[in-house]
Scaffold this motif. Structure first.
Motif, PDB file in Angstrom:
ATOM      1  N   GLN A   1       0.915  -1.056   0.048  1.00  0.00           N
ATOM      2  CA  GLN A   1       0.095   0.006  -0.031  1.00  0.00           C
ATOM      3  C   GLN A   1       0.818   1.145   0.091  1.00  0.00           C
ATOM      4  O   GLN A   1       1.857   1.495   0.807  1.00  0.00           O
ATOM      5  CB  GLN A   1      -0.858   0.079   1.471  1.00  0.00           C
ATOM      6  N   VAL A   2       0.474   2.189  -0.814  1.00  0.00           N
ATOM      7  CA  VAL A   2       1.160   3.356  -0.890  1.00  0.00           C
ATOM      8  C   VAL A   2       0.183   4.522  -0.506  1.00  0.00           C
ATOM      9  O   VAL A   2      -0.801   4.664  -1.105  1.00  0.00           O
ATOM     10  CB  VAL A   2       1.798   3.732  -2.398  1.00  0.00           C
ATOM     11  N   GLN A   3       0.661   5.819   0.168  1.00  0.00           N
ATOM     12  CA  GLN A   3      -0.133   6.648   0.519  1.00  0.00           C
ATOM     13  C   GLN A   3       0.689   7.904  -0.169  1.00  0.00           C
ATOM     14  O   GLN A   3       1.907   8.032  -0.043  1.00  0.00           O
ATOM     15  CB  GLN A   3      -0.353   7.050   1.727  1.00  0.00           C
ATOM     16  N   LEU A   4      -0.149   8.784  -0.697  1.00  0.00           N
ATOM     17  CA  LEU A   4       0.348   9.834  -1.524  1.00  0.00           C
ATOM     18  C   LEU A   4      -0.229  11.274  -1.075  1.00  0.00           C
ATOM     19  O   LEU A   4      -1.381  11.055  -0.815  1.00  0.00           O
ATOM     20  CB  LEU A   4       0.149   9.453  -3.064  1.00  0.00           C
ATOM     21  N   VAL A   5       0.582  12.314  -0.888  1.00  0.00           N
ATOM     22  CA  VAL A   5       0.005  13.381  -0.173  1.00  0.00           C
ATOM     23  C   VAL A   5       0.602  14.449  -1.100  1.00  0.00           C
ATOM     24  O   VAL A   5       2.010  14.735  -1.277  1.00  0.00           O
ATOM     25  CB  VAL A   5       0.567  13.692   1.214  1.00  0.00           C
ATOM     26  N   GLU A   6      -0.272  15.405  -1.813  1.00  0.00           N
ATOM     27  CA  GLU A   6       0.305  16.389  -2.809  1.00  0.00           C
ATOM     28  C   GLU A   6       0.169  17.724  -1.957  1.00  0.00           C
ATOM     29  O   GLU A   6      -0.526  17.914  -0.829  1.00  0.00           O
ATOM     30  CB  GLU A   6      -0.865  16.438  -3.929  1.00  0.00           C
ATOM     31  N   SER A   7       1.148  18.663  -2.417  1.00  0.00           N
ATOM     32  CA  SER A   7       1.005  20.001  -1.868  1.00  0.00           C
ATOM     33  C   SER A   7       1.836  20.779  -2.808  1.00  0.00           C
ATOM     34  O   SER A   7       2.197  20.421  -3.850  1.00  0.00           O
ATOM     35  CB  SER A   7       2.160  19.812  -0.887  1.00  0.00           C
ATOM     36  N   GLY A   8       1.716  22.180  -2.693  1.00  0.00           N
ATOM     37  CA  GLY A   8       2.045  23.039  -3.343  1.00  0.00           C
ATOM     38  C   GLY A   8       0.839  23.790  -4.215  1.00  0.00           C
ATOM     39  O   GLY A   8       1.438  24.760  -5.111  1.00  0.00           O
ATOM     40  N   GLY A   9      -0.271  23.545  -4.143  1.00  0.00           N
ATOM     41  CA  GLY A   9      -1.308  24.219  -5.045  1.00  0.00           C
ATOM     42  C   GLY A   9      -1.544  25.529  -4.355  1.00  0.00           C
ATOM     43  O   GLY A   9      -0.996  25.820  -3.521  1.00  0.00           O
ATOM     44  N   GLY A  35       2.544   9.516 -11.847  1.00  0.00           N
ATOM     45  CA  GLY A  35       1.911  10.484 -12.752  1.00  0.00           C
ATOM     46  C   GLY A  35       0.933  11.551 -11.958  1.00  0.00           C
ATOM     47  O   GLY A  35       0.927  11.478 -11.021  1.00  0.00           O
ATOM     48  N   TRP A  36       0.800  12.578 -12.909  1.00  0.00           N
ATOM     49  CA  TRP A  36       0.064  13.747 -12.418  1.00  0.00           C
ATOM     50  C   TRP A  36      -1.156  13.764 -13.408  1.00  0.00           C
ATOM     51  O   TRP A  36      -1.043  13.766 -14.725  1.00  0.00           O
ATOM     52  CB  TRP A  36       0.826  14.955 -12.538  1.00  0.00           C
ATOM     53  N   PHE A  37      -2.160  13.996 -12.904  1.00  0.00           N
ATOM     54  CA  PHE A  37      -3.581  14.266 -13.596  1.00  0.00           C
ATOM     55  C   PHE A  37      -4.330  15.403 -12.972  1.00  0.00           C
ATOM     56  O   PHE A  37      -4.103  15.904 -11.948  1.00  0.00           O
ATOM     57  CB  PHE A  37      -4.442  13.055 -13.573  1.00  0.00           C
ATOM     58  N   ARG A  38      -5.316  15.826 -13.703  1.00  0.00           N
ATOM     59  CA  ARG A  38      -6.055  17.104 -13.236  1.00  0.00           C
ATOM     60  C   ARG A  38      -7.571  16.731 -13.578  1.00  0.00           C
ATOM     61  O   ARG A  38      -7.725  16.163 -14.555  1.00  0.00           O
ATOM     62  CB  ARG A  38      -5.368  18.486 -13.643  1.00  0.00           C
ATOM     63  N   GLN A  39      -8.420  17.671 -12.730  1.00  0.00           N
ATOM     64  CA  GLN A  39      -9.704  17.345 -13.040  1.00  0.00           C
ATOM     65  C   GLN A  39     -10.467  18.813 -12.673  1.00  0.00           C
ATOM     66  O   GLN A  39     -10.495  19.262 -11.569  1.00  0.00           O
ATOM     67  CB  GLN A  39     -10.438  16.469 -12.007  1.00  0.00           C
ATOM     68  N   ALA A  40     -11.079  19.512 -13.794  1.00  0.00           N
ATOM     69  CA  ALA A  40     -11.579  20.623 -13.770  1.00  0.00           C
ATOM     70  C   ALA A  40     -13.171  20.486 -13.524  1.00  0.00           C
ATOM     71  O   ALA A  40     -13.605  19.201 -13.657  1.00  0.00           O
ATOM     72  CB  ALA A  40     -11.374  21.504 -15.107  1.00  0.00           C
ATOM     73  N   PRO A  41     -13.774  21.398 -12.681  1.00  0.00           N
ATOM     74  CA  PRO A  41     -15.198  21.411 -12.430  1.00  0.00           C
ATOM     75  C   PRO A  41     -16.074  20.771 -13.758  1.00  0.00           C
ATOM     76  O   PRO A  41     -16.012  21.219 -14.943  1.00  0.00           O
ATOM     77  CB  PRO A  41     -15.736  22.487 -11.869  1.00  0.00           C
ATOM     78  N   ALA A  92      -7.443  23.482 -11.772  1.00  0.00           N
ATOM     79  CA  ALA A  92      -8.219  22.210 -11.645  1.00  0.00           C
ATOM     80  C   ALA A  92      -7.773  21.844 -10.447  1.00  0.00           C
ATOM     81  O   ALA A  92      -6.781  22.228  -9.797  1.00  0.00           O
ATOM     82  CB  ALA A  92      -7.717  21.259 -12.746  1.00  0.00           C
ATOM     83  N   VAL A  93      -8.234  20.511  -9.987  1.00  0.00           N
ATOM     84  CA  VAL A  93      -7.789  19.913  -8.902  1.00  0.00           C
ATOM     85  C   VAL A  93      -6.659  18.997  -9.569  1.00  0.00           C
ATOM     86  O   VAL A  93      -6.827  18.231 -10.514  1.00  0.00           O
ATOM     87  CB  VAL A  93      -8.756  19.149  -8.105  1.00  0.00           C
ATOM     88  N   TYR A  94      -5.188  18.954  -8.853  1.00  0.00           N
ATOM     89  CA  TYR A  94      -4.364  18.117  -9.513  1.00  0.00           C
ATOM     90  C   TYR A  94      -4.098  17.029  -8.631  1.00  0.00           C
ATOM     91  O   TYR A  94      -3.669  17.100  -7.278  1.00  0.00           O
ATOM     92  CB  TYR A  94      -3.072  19.070  -9.477  1.00  0.00           C
ATOM     93  N   TYR A  95      -4.020  15.659  -9.035  1.00  0.00           N
ATOM     94  CA  TYR A  95      -3.756  14.620  -8.349  1.00  0.00           C
ATOM     95  C   TYR A  95      -2.529  13.971  -8.798  1.00  0.00           C
ATOM     96  O   TYR A  95      -2.142  13.679 -10.028  1.00  0.00           O
ATOM     97  CB  TYR A  95      -4.980  13.392  -8.592  1.00  0.00           C
ATOM     98  N   CYS A  96      -1.688  13.362  -8.012  1.00  0.00           N
ATOM     99  CA  CYS A  96      -0.766  12.422  -8.237  1.00  0.00           C
ATOM    100  C   CYS A  96      -1.073  10.823  -8.207  1.00  0.00           C
ATOM    101  O   CYS A  96      -1.942  10.675  -7.269  1.00  0.00           O
ATOM    102  CB  CYS A  96       0.744  12.751  -7.420  1.00  0.00           C
ATOM    103  N   ALA A  97      -0.548  10.011  -8.778  1.00  0.00           N
ATOM    104  CA  ALA A  97      -0.671   8.748  -8.734  1.00  0.00           C
ATOM    105  C   ALA A  97       0.492   7.708  -9.228  1.00  0.00           C
ATOM    106  O   ALA A  97       1.461   8.267  -9.595  1.00  0.00           O
ATOM    107  CB  ALA A  97      -1.743   8.431  -9.782  1.00  0.00           C
ATOM    108  N   GLY A 116      -3.367  10.287  -4.844  1.00  0.00           N
ATOM    109  CA  GLY A 116      -3.421  11.179  -3.488  1.00  0.00           C
ATOM    110  C   GLY A 116      -4.926  11.662  -3.520  1.00  0.00           C
ATOM    111  O   GLY A 116      -5.738  11.550  -4.367  1.00  0.00           O
ATOM    112  N   GLN A 117      -4.962  12.738  -2.590  1.00  0.00           N
ATOM    113  CA  GLN A 117      -6.346  13.382  -2.337  1.00  0.00           C
ATOM    114  C   GLN A 117      -6.280  14.650  -3.237  1.00  0.00           C
ATOM    115  O   GLN A 117      -7.623  14.932  -3.313  1.00  0.00           O
ATOM    116  CB  GLN A 117      -6.544  13.804  -0.862  1.00  0.00           C
TER     117      GLN A 117
END
Length: 125
Positions: A1-9, A35-41, A92-97, A116-117
């Protein structure tokens, strides 16, 4: 199991820069592609950038090529996304994976095993 925590937004004006960081728990970070992904509303989550386990292979979405750079530091269990020349459409909200297929830098969201969250990036015009 890997937990990912993003920061810097955060909030930045168009043309500005931000650097996102994603820290991974555990001692197996170098066994994963990242990877980095993003999701806009109202939109689907989309691929932004990816890097394989060694940093020797990278991929970028056409929309960010030449502006964003993905990198990793395996000693720090961290992957970065340097974002320059930001545009309002980058909001957008940016997610790492993390992807267990470590040798690839996959653009496919379905390949990634851990997420990540997310961290919000807002670019004002």
């Amino acid at each position: 199991q890997v937990q990912l925590v993003e920061s810097g937004g955060g909030l930045v004006q168009a043309g500005g820069s931000l650097r996102l960081s994603c820290w991974a728990s555990g001692r197996t970070f170098s066994r994963y592609a990242m990877g980095w992904f993003r999701q806009a509303p109202g939109k689907e989550r989309e691929f932004v950038a990816a890097v394989n386990w060694s940093g020797g292979m990278t991929n970028y979405a056409d929309s960010v090529k030449g502006r964003f750079t993905i990198s990793r530091d395996n000693a720090k269990n961290t992957v970065y996304l340097q974002m320059n020349s930001l545009k309002p459409e980058d909001t957008a909200v940016y997610y790492c994976a993390a992807d267990q297929t470590a040798w690839m830098a996959s653009t496919n969201r379905g390949e990634y095993d851990y997420w990540g969250q997310g961290t919000q990036v807002t670019v004002s015009s």
